[in-house]
Design an enzyme around this catalytic site. Structure first.
Site, short mmCIF file in Angstrom:
data_model
loop_
_atom_site.label_atom_id
_atom_site.label_comp_id
_atom_site.label_asym_id
_atom_site.label_seq_id
_atom_site.Cartn_x
_atom_site.Cartn_y
_atom_site.Cartn_z
N THR A 121 0.87 -1.19 0.00
CA THR A 121 0.00 0.00 0.00
C THR A 121 0.90 1.23 0.00
O THR A 121 1.75 1.38 0.89
CB THR A 121 -0.89 -0.01 1.25
OG1 THR A 121 -1.64 -1.22 1.24
CG2 THR A 121 -1.84 1.18 1.26
N PHE A 147 -6.16 -6.34 -0.99
CA PHE A 147 -7.25 -6.01 -0.07
C PHE A 147 -7.46 -7.09 1.00
O PHE A 147 -8.45 -7.04 1.72
CB PHE A 147 -8.55 -5.79 -0.85
CG PHE A 147 -8.44 -4.70 -1.88
CD1 PHE A 147 -8.62 -3.37 -1.52
CD2 PHE A 147 -8.11 -4.98 -3.20
CE1 PHE A 147 -8.50 -2.35 -2.45
CE2 PHE A 147 -7.98 -3.97 -4.14
CZ PHE A 147 -8.17 -2.65 -3.77
N LEU A 148 -6.55 -8.08 1.08
CA LEU A 148 -6.78 -9.17 2.04
C LEU A 148 -6.83 -8.63 3.47
O LEU A 148 -6.25 -7.58 3.78
CB LEU A 148 -5.72 -10.26 1.91
CG LEU A 148 -4.25 -9.96 2.24
CD1 LEU A 148 -3.98 -9.89 3.72
CD2 LEU A 148 -3.37 -11.02 1.63
N LYS A 207 -6.80 1.72 -2.98
CA LYS A 207 -6.52 1.04 -1.71
C LYS A 207 -6.65 2.01 -0.53
O LYS A 207 -7.31 1.72 0.48
CB LYS A 207 -5.11 0.43 -1.77
CG LYS A 207 -4.63 -0.15 -0.48
CD LYS A 207 -5.40 -1.37 -0.07
CE LYS A 207 -4.99 -1.82 1.32
NZ LYS A 207 -5.83 -2.90 1.83
N LEU A 253 -19.86 -1.60 11.32
CA LEU A 253 -20.76 -0.66 12.00
C LEU A 253 -20.90 -1.06 13.46
O LEU A 253 -21.94 -0.86 14.07
CB LEU A 253 -22.12 -0.65 11.28
CG LEU A 253 -22.95 0.63 11.43
CD1 LEU A 253 -22.21 1.84 10.85
CD2 LEU A 253 -24.29 0.48 10.72
N ALA A 255 -19.79 -0.45 17.16
CA ALA A 255 -19.10 0.50 18.04
C ALA A 255 -18.23 -0.26 19.03
O ALA A 255 -18.58 -1.37 19.43
CB ALA A 255 -20.12 1.36 18.78
N GLY A 256 -17.14 0.33 19.42
CA GLY A 256 -16.27 -0.34 20.38
C GLY A 256 -14.93 0.37 20.50
O GLY A 256 -14.83 1.58 20.27
N CYS A 263 -2.15 -1.73 9.33
CA CYS A 263 -2.62 -1.11 8.07
C CYS A 263 -3.47 0.13 8.28
O CYS A 263 -3.04 1.23 7.96
CB CYS A 263 -3.36 -2.14 7.23
SG CYS A 263 -2.26 -3.40 6.57
P1 NAD Z 1 5.09 -7.08 7.27
O1 NAD Z 1 5.91 -6.16 8.07
O2 NAD Z 1 4.39 -8.22 7.91
O3 NAD Z 1 5.97 -7.70 6.08
C1 NAD Z 1 6.92 -6.98 5.34
C2 NAD Z 1 8.07 -7.93 5.04
O4 NAD Z 1 8.98 -7.29 4.13
C3 NAD Z 1 8.89 -8.30 6.27
O5 NAD Z 1 8.93 -9.71 6.40
C4 NAD Z 1 10.27 -7.71 5.99
O6 NAD Z 1 11.32 -8.49 6.54
C5 NAD Z 1 10.29 -7.73 4.48
N1 NAD Z 1 11.28 -6.82 3.87
C6 NAD Z 1 11.63 -5.56 4.26
N2 NAD Z 1 12.57 -5.08 3.44
C7 NAD Z 1 12.83 -6.04 2.52
C8 NAD Z 1 13.69 -6.13 1.39
N3 NAD Z 1 14.50 -5.11 1.05
N4 NAD Z 1 13.70 -7.27 0.67
C9 NAD Z 1 12.89 -8.30 1.00
N5 NAD Z 1 12.04 -8.28 2.06
C10 NAD Z 1 12.01 -7.15 2.80
O7 NAD Z 1 4.03 -6.16 6.50
P2 NAD Z 1 2.65 -6.62 5.84
O8 NAD Z 1 1.56 -6.52 6.83
O9 NAD Z 1 2.86 -7.90 5.11
O10 NAD Z 1 2.43 -5.44 4.81
C11 NAD Z 1 3.19 -5.32 3.61
C12 NAD Z 1 2.52 -4.31 2.72
O11 NAD Z 1 1.24 -4.79 2.34
C13 NAD Z 1 2.26 -2.96 3.37
O12 NAD Z 1 2.37 -1.95 2.41
C14 NAD Z 1 0.82 -3.08 3.82
O13 NAD Z 1 0.19 -1.82 3.95
C15 NAD Z 1 0.23 -3.87 2.67
N6 NAD Z 1 -0.97 -4.64 3.00
C16 NAD Z 1 -1.00 -5.40 4.13
C17 NAD Z 1 -2.14 -6.10 4.43
C18 NAD Z 1 -2.23 -6.88 5.72
O14 NAD Z 1 -3.33 -7.34 6.04
N7 NAD Z 1 -1.17 -7.06 6.47
C19 NAD Z 1 -3.23 -6.09 3.57
C20 NAD Z 1 -3.15 -5.34 2.39
C21 NAD Z 1 -2.01 -4.61 2.11
#
Ligand code: NAD
Length: 446
Positions: A121, A147-148, A207, A253, A255-256, A263
């Protein structure tokens, strides 16, 4: 196809495993050697329902591998960028340094003609930077926001609501990029998942806008909760009636205690910063309000706890049910539950936290709190119990059994998930949020 997934956290590990389950040959790359070690052995480094089964399957078929070595991506047709984009430590903007490092490192190995697909994102306009980090390579670029939701991430990846492809439609390479993405997602498209093709800027904004809307809905109902408390009305009934209007809907919707996690909070702050940069004051003000209502809920719950204890929690034993930022995950990033627990501990309470999955993540980081894996141990002798993360096992707690363990039958149901009548009949004082009860109407903890 041969696919690499760069960054194997909550998003990337699930993405890699689901792509392998669709028949692709996938290599996941992460700089965290411990995480890679777990994944390579078929173990999920975090709790996500269904992930471990997929990892085992991937190992079994030989189609899923994990490594710290970026050069192993050289033969891949498509590369997904899934690294973190956390909030900067010094401001509200998203920190793109991980994305830059990952992209530059990928650029050194990606073969000509391969497609780099951003999934992280990011703020609108980030693609321009990614292009510059890829300068000198002959790769194509697409942005495919994810969007997971943690807790249902595997299902969300296997049956997503939609696929968004951000591409440069004016670029002669665009048709080839779309073909590559369609080949990656062929089983999903075949199953009828909607596919939307748009510009890079729109894909980046979709997003953020979706997350901002969800956050808005939650803060809206929390503002209504405050109004309900002031007016002696019940927000749970109000939300149920509102949600029956199909234009409004029941989801998001409730409340809490509000939202947290890795994220939503950082995404709305980044959105705010983007709006400021683009000189769109309405979105900046709006997101600021959504954020402050959300964070305010944490202070409100801590206040209710103090009021229930006659003005201060100092010296009281408080059991906190929940450490994860939401149920069905062990993720404690910006956890509302831990925020409240820390507020109570710093006010002098003896706080004991329990959680079905997140204790291991929490106890090293917060030595000022006591953690107990067993709910029974956490609640033993408690003057006050706070339900802060609505795990299924907490929703279905037996008030009679819990009454035998605690010192005071006082419950703050900060997720409004308990049947208040049943609990009251069992002798409990139950305080929800926006349920029209003033603390003065309820009995103090002692
Ligand atoms: P996270 O911190 O769990 O995972 C990120 C991973 O990237 C880590 O394991 C880290 O070690 C690795 N990393 C960092 N630098 C690196 C590099 N140079 N080379 C290889 N690996 C590297 O984060 P996340 O929750 O998985 O989120 C990742 C992205 O996805 C974010 O932008 C987040 O906003 C987006 N996103 C997350 C979700 C969610 O539910 N977690 C859903 C949709 C979008």
């Amino acid at each position: 196809m041969k696919i690499s997934v760069i960054g194997c956290g909550y998003l990337g590990a699930v993405h890699a495993a689901t792509l392998a389950s669709m028949g692709h040959e996938v290599v996941g790359v992460d700089t965290d050697a411990e995480k890679v070690g777990h994944l390579a052995r078929g173990f999920a480094p975090f709790f996500e329902p269904g992930l471990e089964e997929l990892l085992e399957d991937g190992r079994g078929t030989g189609r899923l591998a994990f490594t710290t070595e970026m050069d192993l991506v050289a033969g891949c047709d498509v590369h997904f960028l899934c690294v973190g984009t956390p909030q900067s430590k010094t401001s509200e903007v998203a920190d793109l340094t991980y994305l830059e490092a990952a992209t530059r490192s990928l650029a050194a190995h990606a073969r000509a003609g391969s497609v780099v697909v951003g999934k992280s994102t990011v703020p609108v306009g980030t693609v321009r930077h990614v292009r510059s980090w890829l300068a000198g390579t002959d790769v194509q670029l697409a942005w495919n926001p994810e969007f997971l939701r943690q807790g249902t991430a595997v299902k969300d990846s296997l049956v997503p609501d939609r696929l968004v492809y951000g591409v440069d439609e004016a670029d002669a390479a665009a048709p080839a990029v779309l073909r590559a993405l369609d080949e990656v997602y062929a089983p999903l498209l075949h199953a009828g998942v909607p596919r939307l093709v748009c510009s890079f800027a729109t894909a980046e904004l979709i997003k953020s806008a979706a997350n901002a809307y969800l956050a808005t809905k939650l803060s809206y109902i929390n503002a209504m909760a405050e109004l309900c408390d002031a007016a002696g009305a019940d927000v749970t009934q109000l939300a149920a009636a509102m949600g029956l209007d199909p234009r409004i809907g029941q989801r998001y919707l409730a409340a809490g205690l509000g939202f947290g996690g890795g994220c939503l909070p950082k995404d709305i702050r980044s959105f705010r910063a983007q709006a400021r940069e683009l000189d769109v004051a309405s979105v900046d003000t709006w997101m600021g309000l959504v954020d402050s209502i959300n964070v305010g809920q944490r202070a409100r719950v801590a206040e209710i706890a103090a009021e229930l204890c006659g003005g201060t929690v100092a010296g009281r034993r408080v059991a906190v049910l929940g450490a994860a930022f939401k149920p069905d995950t062990d993720d404690i990033r910006d956890s509302p539950a831990l925020d409240v627990a820390l507020r109570l501990a710093s006010a002098g309470a003896h706080v004991v936290v329990t959680d079905p999955k997140a204790i291991n993540n929490a106890w090293l980081r917060y030595p000022q709190l006591q953690f107990e894996a067993a709910l029974r141990n956490a609640c033993e002798g408690a003057d006050l119990v706070l339900l802060l993360t609505e795990w299924a096992e907490y929703r279905t707690l037996n008030p009679h059994e819990l009454a035998e363990i605690v010192a005071g039958r006082v419950m703050v149901d900060a997720r409004n998930v308990l049947d208040r009548d049943v609990w009251r009949e069992a002798g409990w004082t139950v305080h929800g949020l926006g349920t029209g009860t003033q603390v003065s109407e309820t009995a103090p903890a002692r």
